[in-house]
Design a protein around this motif. Structure first.
Motif: not given
Length: 316
Positions: A113-123
């Motif tokens: 199983r594999r899933n991607r989650a791309n975004g911006l670093v916060r905190a």
């Protein structure tokens, strides 16, 4: 036609393959701005997380973070929290900063199983960081070698070794026997600086797998060249579309026997036809990577992995 959620590099490859209109129809259904519950559940079960980021020259780097099961949590559908930071000698470490665009890949090796989650670093904190998720999508289990990780006692840290473009004997040997590696890529030299195209642009990290020896290592006109066959996939072309738009790649190759990590920076090109492609039966195209330099991090992970079970796509 609205370009979201694919940028111009991805669109060009989809058009070349004849799937542009079909992918546009389904794109918004499969590339979301939030994580479905099953993705959040998977991330919470994992002892590792793949991460991609860019340095100040736009060069992507890839790494593998680790922690006890539960070190990744999701307080809501648009947020991931990781209780881990790259080690000081990790080439990603200097570039993990507030506001940085990153790519994440959660892979449960033994179930594929594999899933991607791309975004911006916060905190960003001393013990971990938070990610604002802008792109969330799943991948099929193709080409993944099933194996189970097992935690081992961490040994005394050994120093990271900088590698020149020709690499060295141990790193070349690892590449030649590898059945798994991960590629970080970006949609531009400064991916993520504008939120205007957050749904289609940013940094990504993806999986590549094959039988041992699938990474062809040769000396080319620019030095050491790695050639990877690209097989039929989901037609998103997230990685190749990024590399068409910004032809730099960052690789991380795990040594599943001793926990070492090989990190490489490379210049990328794509071969679409000709005798070179004919040498790889079943490949749709070739990804060619000219190594610029790298890092060898001995025993970077306190994990060892079981004997792999080859994916059914390779008929083994």
């Amino acid at each position: 036609m609205d370009a979201a959620p694919f940028h111009t590099g991805e669109q060009a490859l989809q058009a070349r393959t004849g799937v542009r209109e079909r992918m546009e129809e389904i794109g918004d259904k499969v590339i979301r701005d939030h994580m479905p519950d099953q993705h959040r559940e998977l991330f919470g079960k994992l002892p590792t997380m793949l991460l991609g980021a860019q340095d100040d020259q736009g060069q992507p780097w890839a790494t593998m973070l680790h922690g006890p099961v539960g070190f990744v949590t999701s307080p809501d559908a648009r947020t991931l929290r990781l209780q881990a930071r790259p080690a000081p000698d990790d080439p990603v470490a200097p570039w993990l900063s507030e506001g940085a665009a990153i790519g994440l890949l959660g892979l449960e090796f033994h179930t594929r199983r594999r899933n991607r989650a791309n975004g911006l670093v916060r905190a960003l904190g001393d013990e971990g960081f938070e990610v604002q998720v802008l792109q969330s999508f799943g991948n099929c289990p193709k080409y993944i070698h099933a194996r189970r990780p097992e935690a081992v006692e961490r040994r005394s840290a050994l120093p990271a070794q900088r590698l020149e473009p020709a690499l060295d004997g141990p790193s070349i040997a690892l590449l030649r026997r590898a059945d798994t590696l991960f590629i970080a890529s970006a949609s531009s030299a400064r991916a993520g600086e504008s939120s205007a195209n957050a749904k289609s642009e940013g940094v990504d990290v993806s999986h590549r797998g094959g039988l041992p020896g699938f990474v062809h290592v040769a000396t080319g006109p620019r030095g050491l060249r790695l050639t990877l066959p690209d097989y039929q996939g989901n037609f998103f072309f997230n990685t190749l579309g990024n590399l068409l738009a910004w032809p730099r790649a960052g690789l991380v190759v795990p040594d599943f026997d001793d926990g070492s990590l090989l990190h490489l920076a490379a210049q990328a090109s794509i071969c679409f036809d000709g005798p070179a492609l004919d040498a790889f039966p079943g490949a749709q195209r070739l990804l060619q990577l000219d190594v610029r330099h790298g890092w060898w991090r001995p025993a970077a992970l306190p994990l060892r992995w079981s004997t792999p079970e080859a994916p059914p796509q390779f008929g083994v």
